[in-house]
Design a protein around this motif. Structure first.
Motif, PDB file in Angstrom:
ATOM      1  N   THR A 158       0.726  -1.432   0.004  1.00 51.60           N
ATOM      2  CA  THR A 158      -0.086   0.153  -0.042  1.00 51.60           C
ATOM      3  C   THR A 158       1.317   1.415   0.140  1.00 51.60           C
ATOM      4  O   THR A 158       2.056   1.237   0.103  1.00 51.60           O
ATOM      5  CB  THR A 158      -0.623   0.005   1.021  1.00 51.60           C
ATOM      6  OG1 THR A 158      -0.092   0.044   2.395  1.00 51.60           O
ATOM      7  CG2 THR A 158      -1.328  -1.060   0.857  1.00 51.60           C
ATOM      8  N   LEU A 164      -3.174   0.536  -3.242  1.00 55.11           N
ATOM      9  CA  LEU A 164      -3.396  -0.984  -3.162  1.00 55.11           C
ATOM     10  C   LEU A 164      -2.013  -1.676  -4.805  1.00 55.11           C
ATOM     11  O   LEU A 164      -3.353  -1.167  -6.368  1.00 55.11           O
ATOM     12  CB  LEU A 164      -4.586  -1.626  -2.519  1.00 55.11           C
ATOM     13  CG  LEU A 164      -3.900  -3.562  -2.900  1.00 55.11           C
ATOM     14  CD1 LEU A 164      -3.004  -4.442  -1.690  1.00 55.11           C
ATOM     15  CD2 LEU A 164      -4.838  -4.707  -3.110  1.00 55.11           C
ATOM     16  N   ALA A 195      -2.789  -4.204   3.907  1.00 53.10           N
ATOM     17  CA  ALA A 195      -2.755  -5.626   3.335  1.00 53.10           C
ATOM     18  C   ALA A 195      -1.969  -6.249   3.502  1.00 53.10           C
ATOM     19  O   ALA A 195      -0.789  -6.076   3.530  1.00 53.10           O
ATOM     20  CB  ALA A 195      -2.430  -5.359   1.906  1.00 53.10           C
TER      21      ALA A 195
END
Length: 356
Positions: A158, A164, A195
């Protein structure tokens, strides 16, 4: 650079508020679990003379090495079983032109790791057996956080702008050997603060500091499978129980939620912390969760009951916390707070647990 193994500055750290007694069948005694007496241990603190903070710390997959980044362009790797003296670390330089912010270890090899820098906009791959970096990937964005897939061949990262992206390892075009490269996301644009891959590698957990939900995505399709209501003030951290039972989420509301991963419902809420959450980590056996936050402490709680077990004093707020992959030891880091008339702020690393 100076070294000091010392007690944290004497500062009143209030004990966590104890919730009502849990059901008997969930307790350590009933389940035959022998929990360490965490209150018998003290943190081992290592200080570094630096005006900047130590930003991130992580264990290698075999637990024999501890990497830390943050105060300069250098990556530092220790072997804690031998020494944690600042001068005993192995340093890796030349990969970054500015301060390093994050480190992640390959889950399949104890010598492979990567680092990222928001300022020089690079992700750099290293092999601990050689001093020079293996590969540099220049980016057009500033990477903030990154995580490997279980097979070590994919990375999700990220950015500071909360987007992302994905890196993949393999041959590209006519290249003779395998390298890391940007993966095709099929034209999708995903927003996230953090993430994390699931244990199989076919799903990703996303949090966003401005969103109330935790999202569970299929990988590599990026289709949303679940959207779990989690935190009023936004979600800032997530962690997966190594046993595959729970997903933990932490928010700016100082709450930690535990979701059952079979039914995707919140089965437990931990309210021990008094400050916004910054990071979460499960112990190797899944029995304990360490909670880093904006206060000068780390909370250790029992996963099956949510009960607070011990509040570990810290030299300052820590942006990260990490359990050893096979021992009940946590590592965390940060920067001391400036005090009027006191010493200048310094960076620090702390280890806590049996044998430390």
């Amino acid at each position: 650079m100076s070294n000091q193994y010392s007690k944290p500055e004497e500062e009143e750290i209030p004990p966590p508020e104890r919730p009502p007694s849990p059901p008997l069948h969930t307790t350590f005694a009933t389940r035959g679990v022998h929990a360490p007496t965490f209150s018998a241990f003290r943190p081992r603190d290592i200080r570094f003379t630096s005006p900047q903070a130590m930003n991130h710390i992580a264990w290698s997959c075999d637990g024999k090495k501890l990497g830390a980044v943050g105060i300069d362009k250098i990556v530092r790797i220790w072997q804690p079983e031998k020494s944690m003296e600042p001068r005993s670390c192995t340093t890796y330089s030349g990969g970054h032109t500015d301060d390093v912010d994050y480190i992640a270890w390959n889950p399949t090899h104890p010598d492979l790791f990567c680092t990222s820098s928001q300022k020089d906009r690079r992700i750099v791959f290293w092999d601990g057996r050689q001093s020079r970096y293996v590969q540099q990937i220049p980016l057009k964005v500033s990477p903030a956080q990154l995580n490997y897939s279980p097979d070590g061949k994919t990375i999700v990262y990220t950015t500071v702008s909360r987007q992302l992206y994905v890196l993949a390892y393999g041959k590209q075009g006519d290249e003779p050997k395998e390298t890391w490269h940007q993966a095709d996301m099929g034209g999708r644009s995903m927003s996230a603060s953090t993430a994390t891959f699931n244990h199989v590698g076919d799903g990703i957990v996303l949090t966003h500091q401005s969103e109330h939900h935790v999202r569970i995505l299929d990988f590599p399709s990026f289709n949303v499978l679940h959207s779990l209501p989690a935190h009023v003030g936004g979600c800032v951290a997530a962690a997966l129980d190594p046993r595959g039972r729970y997903l933990a989420s932490g928010g700016n509301d100082s709450i930690v939620n535990l979701f059952d991963m079979s039914e995707w419902i919140c089965v437990r809420t931990i309210t021990a912390c008094d400050h916004s959450i910054t990071a979460l980590s499960f112990s190797h056996d899944g029995e304990f969760i360490a909670i880093a936050n904006a206060g000068n402490y780390i909370d250790i709680c029992a996963v099956e009951t949510g009960m607070p077990l011990h509040r570990v004093p810290a030299l300052g707020p820590s942006p990260t916390v990490s359990w050893h992959p096979s021992k009940h030891i946590i590592a965390f880091c940060g920067q001391t707070k400036p005090r009027e008339g006191g010493p200048a702020p310094s960076a620090w690393i702390s280890l806590f647990g049996p044998g430390m």
